[in-house]
Design an enzyme around this catalytic site. Structure first.
Site, PDB file in Angstrom:
ATOM      1  N   HIS A  88       0.818  -1.209   0.000  1.00 57.32           N
ATOM      2  CA  HIS A  88       0.000   0.000   0.000  1.00 57.32           C
ATOM      3  C   HIS A  88       0.857   1.266   0.000  1.00 57.32           C
ATOM      4  O   HIS A  88       0.563   2.222  -0.711  1.00 57.32           O
ATOM      5  CB  HIS A  88      -0.940   0.005   1.203  1.00 57.32           C
ATOM      6  CG  HIS A  88      -2.111  -0.891   1.045  1.00 57.32           C
ATOM      7  ND1 HIS A  88      -3.089  -1.004   2.004  1.00 57.32           N
ATOM      8  CD2 HIS A  88      -2.493  -1.730   0.048  1.00 57.32           C
ATOM      9  CE1 HIS A  88      -4.004  -1.863   1.606  1.00 57.32           C
ATOM     10  NE2 HIS A  88      -3.662  -2.323   0.419  1.00 57.32           N
ATOM     11  N   TYR A  98      -9.659   4.171   2.514  1.00 55.51           N
ATOM     12  CA  TYR A  98     -10.262   2.995   3.147  1.00 55.51           C
ATOM     13  C   TYR A  98     -11.775   3.121   3.275  1.00 55.51           C
ATOM     14  O   TYR A  98     -12.484   2.124   3.232  1.00 55.51           O
ATOM     15  CB  TYR A  98      -9.630   2.737   4.517  1.00 55.51           C
ATOM     16  CG  TYR A  98      -8.297   2.058   4.415  1.00 55.51           C
ATOM     17  CD1 TYR A  98      -8.202   0.672   4.400  1.00 55.51           C
ATOM     18  CD2 TYR A  98      -7.125   2.800   4.306  1.00 55.51           C
ATOM     19  CE1 TYR A  98      -6.975   0.042   4.288  1.00 55.51           C
ATOM     20  CE2 TYR A  98      -5.898   2.176   4.193  1.00 55.51           C
ATOM     21  CZ  TYR A  98      -5.829   0.802   4.179  1.00 55.51           C
ATOM     22  OH  TYR A  98      -4.616   0.176   4.062  1.00 55.51           O
ATOM     23  N   GLU A 140       0.907   1.418   7.973  1.00 56.02           N
ATOM     24  CA  GLU A 140       1.308   2.274   6.863  1.00 56.02           C
ATOM     25  C   GLU A 140       1.824   3.619   7.359  1.00 56.02           C
ATOM     26  O   GLU A 140       2.793   4.158   6.810  1.00 56.02           O
ATOM     27  CB  GLU A 140       0.136   2.448   5.890  1.00 56.02           C
ATOM     28  CG  GLU A 140      -0.183   1.162   5.161  1.00 56.02           C
ATOM     29  CD  GLU A 140      -1.577   1.110   4.557  1.00 56.02           C
ATOM     30  OE1 GLU A 140      -2.237   2.170   4.441  1.00 56.02           O
ATOM     31  OE2 GLU A 140      -2.016  -0.001   4.204  1.00 56.02           O
TER      32      GLU A 140
END
Length: 150
Positions: A88, A98, A140
């Site tokens: 990602h 998301y 992330e």
């Protein structure tokens, strides 16, 4: 991360059904997502889409994560989570994306499973999705921070 007690029972009762229909869900999900948000096409390898690898990966990851939530003895999901997070970050996925993915994924579940997706089932799987997404977003964020520092 842990599911709420009520949603745990619902996920336990429905995880096998969802797993059995996961490929069908992803076949509905991706066209819906790309129609609503064509800018997200940049994140998906079209060859992997065409041969079904990407849809299987998404379906497998969500079902495996749900299995972990309802079974603490399930295989460690950390390596999968880290691999997804690295991918990602390499694609520039942002936390805001998301929400649209979750909306279309749960919409596809509803379309495929129809009346079996009661409000309780929807809420339970929404919690699974957001627990999954929250873990990815956190991992992330660490990777993005390391990239800025490094």
């Amino acid at each position: 991360m842990q599911l709420s007690e009520k949603n745990d029972a619902v996920v336990r009762a429905t995880v096998e059904v969802l797993a059995a229909h996961a490929d069908e869900v992803t076949r509905v999900f991706y066209p819906s997502l790309f129609e609503a948000a064509p800018e997200l096409l940049r994140m998906f390898n079209r060859a992997n889409q065409a041969i079904g690898e990407q849809p299987r990966a998404l379906a497998g990851a969500v079902v495996a994560f749900a299995a972990l939530l309802i079974n603490p003895d399930a295989p460690d999901f950390s390596p999968v989570m880290r691999r997804i997070a690295h991918k990602h970050v390499s694609l520039g996925v942002k936390p805001r994306e998301y929400a649209i993915v979750g909306h279309h994924l749960l919409g596809a579940v509803g379309e495929v499973l129809g009346d079996a997706v009661t409000p309780e089932v929807y809420i339970a799987w929404d919690e699974v999705y957001w627990l999954f997404a929250s873990m990815l977003i956190a991992e992330e964020a660490k990777l993005y921070a390391l990239a800025v520092i490094g």
